[in-house]
Design a protein around this motif. Structure first.
Motif, PDB file in Angstrom:
ATOM      1  N   GLU A  32      30.554  39.849   3.988  1.00  0.00           N
ATOM      2  CA  GLU A  32      32.267  39.454   4.855  1.00  0.00           C
ATOM      3  C   GLU A  32      31.941  39.053   6.117  1.00  0.00           C
ATOM      4  N   ILE A  33      32.604  38.363   6.504  1.00  0.00           N
ATOM      5  CA  ILE A  33      32.522  37.669   8.049  1.00  0.00           C
ATOM      6  C   ILE A  33      34.213  37.815   8.320  1.00  0.00           C
ATOM      7  N   PRO A  34      34.285  38.982   8.990  1.00  0.00           N
ATOM      8  CA  PRO A  34      35.793  38.898   9.376  1.00  0.00           C
ATOM      9  C   PRO A  34      36.013  37.767  10.463  1.00  0.00           C
ATOM     10  N   ASP A  35      37.205  37.605  10.390  1.00  0.00           N
ATOM     11  CA  ASP A  35      37.909  36.492  11.225  1.00  0.00           C
ATOM     12  C   ASP A  35      38.210  37.034  12.713  1.00  0.00           C
ATOM     13  N   SER A  36      37.129  37.631  13.081  1.00  0.00           N
ATOM     14  CA  SER A  36      37.458  38.325  14.433  1.00  0.00           C
ATOM     15  C   SER A  36      36.234  37.912  15.250  1.00  0.00           C
ATOM     16  N   TYR A  37      36.596  37.451  16.608  1.00  0.00           N
ATOM     17  CA  TYR A  37      35.709  37.160  17.669  1.00  0.00           C
ATOM     18  C   TYR A  37      36.705  37.383  18.792  1.00  0.00           C
ATOM     19  N   GLY A  38      35.892  37.654  19.930  1.00  0.00           N
ATOM     20  CA  GLY A  38      36.373  37.534  21.243  1.00  0.00           C
ATOM     21  C   GLY A  38      35.706  38.539  22.203  1.00  0.00           C
ATOM     22  N   PRO A  39      36.010  38.776  23.113  1.00  0.00           N
ATOM     23  CA  PRO A  39      35.250  39.861  24.266  1.00  0.00           C
ATOM     24  C   PRO A  39      35.382  41.231  23.626  1.00  0.00           C
ATOM     25  N   ILE A  40      34.079  41.993  23.923  1.00  0.00           N
ATOM     26  CA  ILE A  40      34.486  43.482  23.587  1.00  0.00           C
ATOM     27  C   ILE A  40      35.112  44.134  24.413  1.00  0.00           C
ATOM     28  N   GLU A  41      36.037  44.959  23.870  1.00  0.00           N
ATOM     29  CA  GLU A  41      37.078  45.660  24.438  1.00  0.00           C
ATOM     30  C   GLU A  41      36.516  47.134  24.636  1.00  0.00           C
ATOM     31  N   GLU A  42      35.851  47.684  23.783  1.00  0.00           N
ATOM     32  CA  GLU A  42      35.378  49.147  24.128  1.00  0.00           C
ATOM     33  C   GLU A  42      34.250  49.323  23.250  1.00  0.00           C
ATOM     34  N   ILE A  43      33.264  50.499  23.703  1.00  0.00           N
ATOM     35  CA  ILE A  43      31.969  50.540  23.097  1.00  0.00           C
ATOM     36  C   ILE A  43      32.052  52.150  23.004  1.00  0.00           C
ATOM     37  N   THR A  44      31.754  52.568  21.392  1.00  0.00           N
ATOM     38  CA  THR A  44      31.230  54.115  21.363  1.00  0.00           C
ATOM     39  C   THR A  44      30.022  54.264  20.928  1.00  0.00           C
ATOM     40  N   LEU A  45      29.556  55.320  20.789  1.00  0.00           N
ATOM     41  CA  LEU A  45      28.217  55.592  20.140  1.00  0.00           C
ATOM     42  C   LEU A  45      27.929  54.663  18.797  1.00  0.00           C
ATOM     43  N   THR A  46      29.219  54.794  17.987  1.00  0.00           N
ATOM     44  CA  THR A  46      28.838  54.224  16.637  1.00  0.00           C
ATOM     45  C   THR A  46      29.750  53.074  16.328  1.00  0.00           C
ATOM     46  N   THR A  47      30.682  52.621  17.277  1.00  0.00           N
ATOM     47  CA  THR A  47      31.533  51.344  17.100  1.00  0.00           C
ATOM     48  C   THR A  47      31.656  50.465  18.237  1.00  0.00           C
ATOM     49  N   VAL A  48      32.112  49.159  18.007  1.00  0.00           N
ATOM     50  CA  VAL A  48      32.594  48.391  18.833  1.00  0.00           C
ATOM     51  C   VAL A  48      33.830  47.670  18.677  1.00  0.00           C
ATOM     52  N   LYS A  49      34.685  47.666  19.652  1.00  0.00           N
ATOM     53  CA  LYS A  49      36.147  47.348  19.419  1.00  0.00           C
ATOM     54  C   LYS A  49      36.241  45.812  19.901  1.00  0.00           C
ATOM     55  N   VAL A  50      36.261  44.695  18.843  1.00  0.00           N
ATOM     56  CA  VAL A  50      36.420  43.452  19.251  1.00  0.00           C
ATOM     57  C   VAL A  50      37.627  43.031  18.654  1.00  0.00           C
ATOM     58  N   VAL A  59      26.814  48.854  10.181  1.00  0.00           N
ATOM     59  CA  VAL A  59      26.987  48.105   9.069  1.00  0.00           C
ATOM     60  C   VAL A  59      27.218  46.521   9.605  1.00  0.00           C
ATOM     61  N   CYS A  60      27.352  46.249  10.788  1.00  0.00           N
ATOM     62  CA  CYS A  60      27.870  44.976  11.290  1.00  0.00           C
ATOM     63  C   CYS A  60      26.938  44.429  12.482  1.00  0.00           C
ATOM     64  N   ARG A  61      26.727  43.175  12.422  1.00  0.00           N
ATOM     65  CA  ARG A  61      25.952  42.466  13.622  1.00  0.00           C
ATOM     66  C   ARG A  61      26.941  41.860  14.474  1.00  0.00           C
ATOM     67  N   PHE A  62      26.460  41.743  15.728  1.00  0.00           N
ATOM     68  CA  PHE A  62      27.293  41.027  16.833  1.00  0.00           C
ATOM     69  C   PHE A  62      26.337  40.215  17.601  1.00  0.00           C
ATOM     70  N   PHE A  63      26.901  38.823  17.764  1.00  0.00           N
ATOM     71  CA  PHE A  63      26.362  37.641  17.939  1.00  0.00           C
ATOM     72  C   PHE A  63      27.375  37.146  19.067  1.00  0.00           C
ATOM     73  N   VAL A  64      26.520  36.518  20.315  1.00  0.00           N
ATOM     74  CA  VAL A  64      27.310  35.814  21.268  1.00  0.00           C
ATOM     75  C   VAL A  64      27.899  34.560  20.702  1.00  0.00           C
TER      76      VAL A  64
END
Length: 65
Positions: A32-50, A59-64
């Motif tokens: 699944e490719i979520p319809d979500s893109y934008g700047p990173i809002e928050e980073i934790t040890l296990t998650t990234v908020k976008v 389980v996710c990959r992050f691309f510029v």
């Protein structure tokens, strides 16, 4: 600093992307490719908020974008 399409791997990559507010695209491993893109809002040890949503680094990959 970042090239379009570059994958963010390391904590340093994520921190730099957060600092300069570079837009990122999220792709999850379940195909699944979520319809979500934008700047990173928050980073934790296990998650990234976008775009107001949290994504697991495991389980996710992050691309510029």
């Amino acid at each position: 600093m970042f090239a379009v399409g570059q994958e963010l791997y390391t904590d340093s990559d994520f921190k730099r992307a957060l600092l300069v507010q570079v837009p990122v695209k999220v792709k999850c491993s379940n195909g699944e490719i979520p319809d979500s893109y934008g700047p990173i809002e928050e980073i934790t040890l296990t998650t990234v908020k976008v775009a107001g949503m949290y994504f697991a680094k495991a389980v996710c990959r992050f691309f510029v974008r």
